[in-house]
Design a protein around this motif. Sequence first.
Motif, PDB file in Angstrom:
ATOM      1  N   ALA A  84       0.825  -1.208   0.000  1.00 67.29           N
ATOM      2  CA  ALA A  84       0.000   0.000   0.000  1.00 67.29           C
ATOM      3  C   ALA A  84       0.859   1.258   0.000  1.00 67.29           C
ATOM      4  N   ALA A  85       2.044   1.164   0.635  1.00 62.78           N
ATOM      5  CA  ALA A  85       2.962   2.306   0.695  1.00 62.78           C
ATOM      6  C   ALA A  85       4.342   1.848   0.227  1.00 62.78           C
ATOM      7  N   PRO A  86       4.596   1.843  -1.080  1.00 56.56           N
ATOM      8  CA  PRO A  86       5.885   1.382  -1.611  1.00 56.56           C
ATOM      9  C   PRO A  86       7.042   2.260  -1.134  1.00 56.56           C
ATOM     10  N   THR A  87       8.255   1.704  -1.221  1.00 58.17           N
ATOM     11  CA  THR A  87       9.456   2.418  -0.792  1.00 58.17           C
ATOM     12  C   THR A  87      10.349   2.709  -1.989  1.00 58.17           C
ATOM     13  N   LEU A  88      10.674   3.986  -2.180  1.00 61.02           N
ATOM     14  CA  LEU A  88      11.546   4.405  -3.277  1.00 61.02           C
ATOM     15  C   LEU A  88      12.991   4.419  -2.799  1.00 61.02           C
ATOM     16  N   ILE A  89      13.871   3.720  -3.516  1.00 57.85           N
ATOM     17  CA  ILE A  89      15.287   3.668  -3.153  1.00 57.85           C
ATOM     18  C   ILE A  89      16.047   4.800  -3.823  1.00 57.85           C
ATOM     19  N   SER A  90      15.840   4.962  -5.100  1.00 58.20           N
ATOM     20  CA  SER A  90      16.519   5.992  -5.886  1.00 58.20           C
ATOM     21  C   SER A  90      15.772   6.133  -7.198  1.00 58.20           C
ATOM     22  N   ILE A  91      15.859   7.297  -7.809  1.00 55.54           N
ATOM     23  CA  ILE A  91      15.186   7.506  -9.085  1.00 55.54           C
ATOM     24  C   ILE A  91      15.962   8.542  -9.890  1.00 55.54           C
ATOM     25  N   ALA A  92      15.923   8.418 -11.196  1.00 57.56           N
ATOM     26  CA  ALA A  92      16.570   9.397 -12.066  1.00 57.56           C
ATOM     27  C   ALA A  92      15.525  10.310 -12.676  1.00 57.56           C
ATOM     28  N   CYS A  93      15.919  11.537 -12.959  1.00 56.80           N
ATOM     29  CA  CYS A  93      15.078  12.442 -13.731  1.00 56.80           C
ATOM     30  C   CYS A  93      15.999  13.266 -14.626  1.00 56.80           C
ATOM     31  N   THR A  94      15.444  13.870 -15.644  1.00 58.43           N
ATOM     32  CA  THR A  94      16.253  14.646 -16.584  1.00 58.43           C
ATOM     33  C   THR A  94      15.646  16.023 -16.800  1.00 58.43           C
ATOM     34  N   TYR A  95      16.471  16.940 -17.296  1.00 57.34           N
ATOM     35  CA  TYR A  95      15.966  18.265 -17.661  1.00 57.34           C
ATOM     36  C   TYR A  95      16.864  18.873 -18.722  1.00 57.34           C
ATOM     37  N   GLY A  96      16.404  19.984 -19.287  1.00 55.17           N
ATOM     38  CA  GLY A  96      17.125  20.642 -20.372  1.00 55.17           C
ATOM     39  C   GLY A  96      16.379  20.469 -21.683  1.00 55.17           C
ATOM     40  N   SER A  97      16.588  21.386 -22.616  1.00 56.37           N
ATOM     41  CA  SER A  97      15.854  21.355 -23.883  1.00 56.37           C
ATOM     42  C   SER A  97      16.188  20.135 -24.730  1.00 56.37           C
ATOM     43  N   ALA A  98      17.346  19.502 -24.481  1.00 59.46           N
ATOM     44  CA  ALA A  98      17.736  18.303 -25.234  1.00 59.46           C
ATOM     45  C   ALA A  98      17.768  17.080 -24.319  1.00 59.46           C
ATOM     46  N   ARG A  99      16.966  17.102 -23.251  1.00 57.38           N
ATOM     47  CA  ARG A  99      17.002  16.030 -22.263  1.00 57.38           C
ATOM     48  C   ARG A  99      16.562  14.691 -22.844  1.00 57.38           C
ATOM     49  N   ASN A 100      16.926  13.621 -22.156  1.00 52.83           N
ATOM     50  CA  ASN A 100      16.500  12.273 -22.513  1.00 52.83           C
ATOM     51  C   ASN A 100      15.048  12.101 -22.072  1.00 52.83           C
ATOM     52  N   THR A 101      14.128  12.105 -23.017  1.00 50.43           N
ATOM     53  CA  THR A 101      12.705  12.052 -22.690  1.00 50.43           C
ATOM     54  C   THR A 101      12.229  10.650 -22.325  1.00 50.43           C
ATOM     55  N   ALA A 102      13.105   9.652 -22.451  1.00 50.73           N
ATOM     56  CA  ALA A 102      12.737   8.303 -22.019  1.00 50.73           C
ATOM     57  C   ALA A 102      12.664   8.235 -20.498  1.00 50.73           C
ATOM     58  N   ILE A 103      13.255   9.228 -19.839  1.00 54.27           N
ATOM     59  CA  ILE A 103      13.240   9.330 -18.383  1.00 54.27           C
ATOM     60  C   ILE A 103      12.395  10.537 -18.016  1.00 54.27           C
ATOM     61  N   GLY A 104      11.653  10.447 -16.917  1.00 48.43           N
ATOM     62  CA  GLY A 104      10.768  11.535 -16.519  1.00 48.43           C
ATOM     63  C   GLY A 104      11.505  12.840 -16.265  1.00 48.43           C
ATOM     64  N   GLN A 105      10.809  13.942 -16.465  1.00 47.41           N
ATOM     65  CA  GLN A 105      11.407  15.258 -16.253  1.00 47.41           C
ATOM     66  C   GLN A 105      11.414  15.604 -14.769  1.00 47.41           C
ATOM     67  N   CYS A 106      12.511  16.203 -14.312  1.00 49.67           N
ATOM     68  CA  CYS A 106      12.609  16.638 -12.922  1.00 49.67           C
ATOM     69  C   CYS A 106      11.535  17.688 -12.643  1.00 49.67           C
ATOM     70  N   ALA A 107      11.007  17.684 -11.436  1.00 51.99           N
ATOM     71  CA  ALA A 107       9.918  18.600 -11.099  1.00 51.99           C
ATOM     72  C   ALA A 107      10.376  20.049 -11.020  1.00 51.99           C
ATOM     73  N   THR A 108      11.532  20.303 -10.397  1.00 51.22           N
ATOM     74  CA  THR A 108      11.975  21.684 -10.207  1.00 51.22           C
ATOM     75  C   THR A 108      13.402  21.945 -10.673  1.00 51.22           C
ATOM     76  N   LEU A 109      14.224  20.931 -10.760  1.00 55.12           N
ATOM     77  CA  LEU A 109      15.621  21.134 -11.146  1.00 55.12           C
ATOM     78  C   LEU A 109      15.702  21.696 -12.561  1.00 55.12           C
ATOM     79  N   ASN A 110      16.487  22.744 -12.735  1.00 56.71           N
ATOM     80  CA  ASN A 110      16.602  23.350 -14.070  1.00 56.71           C
ATOM     81  C   ASN A 110      17.898  24.130 -14.255  1.00 56.71           C
ATOM     82  N   ASN A 111      18.859  23.937 -13.341  1.00 53.14           N
ATOM     83  CA  ASN A 111      20.096  24.706 -13.426  1.00 53.14           C
ATOM     84  C   ASN A 111      20.955  24.243 -14.596  1.00 53.14           C
ATOM     85  N   LEU A 112      21.333  25.179 -15.459  1.00 51.64           N
ATOM     86  CA  LEU A 112      22.173  24.872 -16.611  1.00 51.64           C
ATOM     87  C   LEU A 112      23.615  25.253 -16.290  1.00 51.64           C
ATOM     88  N   PHE A 113      24.548  24.375 -16.611  1.00 52.97           N
ATOM     89  CA  PHE A 113      25.962  24.664 -16.334  1.00 52.97           C
ATOM     90  C   PHE A 113      26.842  23.995 -17.369  1.00 52.97           C
TER      91      PHE A 113
END
Length: 245
Positions: free
Chosen positions: A216-245
């Motif tokens: 009923a309440a699963p446990t998340l160990i780790s997860i990847a997310c991506t961002y940027g205009s050329a990000r890997n869309t096969a992985i979900g987009q980060c909710a707030t991270l957007n720093n470009l460097f």
Amino acid sequence: MGKIKFIGFAFLCISVFANCAKKHDNKDQETIAALLLLTSGNCAQTQKIAANSYMSTLTPVPSSSCNQATIFGTDPNSTQAIGVSQLKATLAIAQGISGCTNTSNYIQNLINSAAPVNQTTWNSLVAGMQWTPLSSIVTEGMASVTKTWPSLTPSQLASIGTASVSQYQTFAYETMISVYASAASEASCTAAVLAKINADFPNTQFLWSTTTPTAAAPTLISIACTYGSARNTAIGQCATLNNLF
């Protein structure tokens, strides 16, 4: 048994680093540097993959540890020390698993031959990485959670908890054993460590495999997310991270 789904940046980054590391000669150094990326914290550890393409791993170590000095080191020597410490922790687990003799020897050889990467290589690695404290890895990585486990119910999604630091580290080390078992061509260890992962982190409760948990309440160990205009869309987009460097 479920197969490991390498969803966390902690695992994806190994292949990313290997592509870059082909330019260098010391494979042991490359392996240590890749392993270092396992220990991100209750923070986003972000790697620049390409122009306008970033991948972050979200894991449950306290945000107070979310900094380069703690996670990666401040120079080649401290980075090596962190890497060797992680290899020793991985070895200790491997030595307790039946059928992993060759894999244990492989890890021991990495420890014995460890040496710091050169300053130029180290500078290049650090230039493409950042660490950002997070309040919730579940919230930040929710797009990846729903993309990876689309069968989770609304109630389950609202009840997801996070693994402890100890659980995350154990899972990371056990998963690295499977990587080294493959490198050592030891099928018995590959099977044995997968059985151990399934026992320690049953996929009925933990979010890590191709199987959707029934808890009923699963446990998340780790997860990847991506961002940027050329990000890997096969992985979900980060909710707030957007720093470009």
